[in-house]
Write an enzyme that holds these catalytic residues in place. Sequence first.
Site, PDB file in Angstrom:
ATOM      1  CD  GLN A  11      -2.958  -0.882   2.359  1.00  0.00           C
ATOM      2  OE1 GLN A  11      -2.986  -1.760   3.197  1.00  0.00           O
ATOM      3  NE2 GLN A  11      -3.717   0.188   2.445  1.00  0.00           N
ATOM      4  CB  SER A  93       3.294  -4.460   3.908  1.00  0.00           C
ATOM      5  OG  SER A  93       2.118  -4.466   4.670  1.00  0.00           O
ATOM      6  CG  LEU A  94      -0.980  -6.037  -0.469  1.00  0.00           C
ATOM      7  CD1 LEU A  94      -2.061  -6.999  -0.031  1.00  0.00           C
ATOM      8  CD2 LEU A  94      -1.539  -4.857  -1.225  1.00  0.00           C
ATOM      9  NE  ARG A 118      -2.119  -8.512   5.230  1.00  0.00           N
ATOM     10  CZ  ARG A 118      -1.522  -7.357   4.953  1.00  0.00           C
ATOM     11  NH1 ARG A 118      -2.096  -6.510   4.100  1.00  0.00           N
ATOM     12  NH2 ARG A 118      -0.371  -7.046   5.517  1.00  0.00           N
ATOM     13  CG  HIS A 201       3.057  -4.084   9.425  1.00  0.00           C
ATOM     14  ND1 HIS A 201       2.816  -5.368   8.977  1.00  0.00           N
ATOM     15  CD2 HIS A 201       2.996  -3.280   8.332  1.00  0.00           C
ATOM     16  CE1 HIS A 201       2.635  -5.334   7.653  1.00  0.00           C
ATOM     17  NE2 HIS A 201       2.733  -4.086   7.251  1.00  0.00           N
ATOM     18  CD  GLN A 250       2.825  -9.107   6.097  1.00  0.00           C
ATOM     19  OE1 GLN A 250       1.624  -8.921   6.293  1.00  0.00           O
ATOM     20  NE2 GLN A 250       3.355  -9.160   4.898  1.00  0.00           N
TER      21      GLN A 250
END
Length: 314
Positions: A11, A93-94, A118, A201, A250
């Site tokens: 993102q 991340s994503l 998610r 996170h 994560q």
Amino acid sequence: MIKNAFVFPGQGSQSIGMMADWGDYQTLVKDVYAQASQLLGYNLWNLVSEGPVERLNSTVITQPAMLCAGVACWQILQQADVNPQVEVMAGHSLGEYTALVCAGSLDLDSAVKLVARRASLMQSAVAVGEGSMAVIIGLRDDDVISACSKVQSGIVEAVNFNAPGQVVIAGQKFAVEAAMEAAKALGAKRARALPVSVPSHCALMEVAANELFEVLQSTNFTMPKIPVVHNQNAGIAESEDEIRQLLKKQLYQPVKWVDSVRVMQARGVGRLIECGPGKVLSGLTRRIDKSLQAQPVFDLASLEQTIDIIKEDT
């Protein structure tokens, strides 16, 4: 021959029209988005192409949009007249979900469903306006951690170790603001709030992570055909169940991007090829180690440049 790592952004790299300039490959891009749209129940391609920007920037839209963008870029590279040596993959991340799809561990349909769930869990975990993230520039990692520890009430943590001197913090908005002031007092060059409402996170996401794990357990994973370096431990999973555990962790533990890049270097990687909109990871690569080559692929022109660079190796 230079060994390549393929990396995928998360993102923050999205923008209206971000996948509109692929020439003869445009049909492939639209097909990926059409596949996701059918699963999601809305036209994701229209949102990516036309906006509105406020909706594209919503976590529940951004995550599947960026997943599809990275997968489409990878598929285009597979169709193009190039055969790079791929040593390893990773995603920020994503982007870790994108890496798992492109490495053959997860099919696209399952990934779309996962990231949609998610995103929904993340959005509902903290009320809009109560969470925040900020980037701290110019401090050592330990100093950023110290700035967070100086905040006496609320939750705020260092969550993205993106590059030397660039760390993102996340938590409750009032605590993040207090940590920003503490970071400035310690000598930070800049402390800037990020335009997000979901504090990714950090500990505020642990409940969401536990709920996500239920979905992960019912999702079919296979071992990747190409090794994937995971955010949570900067390591490579040894089983499908470990992949599930790492994806769960994560969500509420820090992204160790610097460590992940170092692991790739230790495997002999000399070039990181970023598949997806923007150049965020390419910029971080140069900040981590200027000896590493960084090559983004986000449109037809950058694809052609990448093909030329790879062909020079062969």
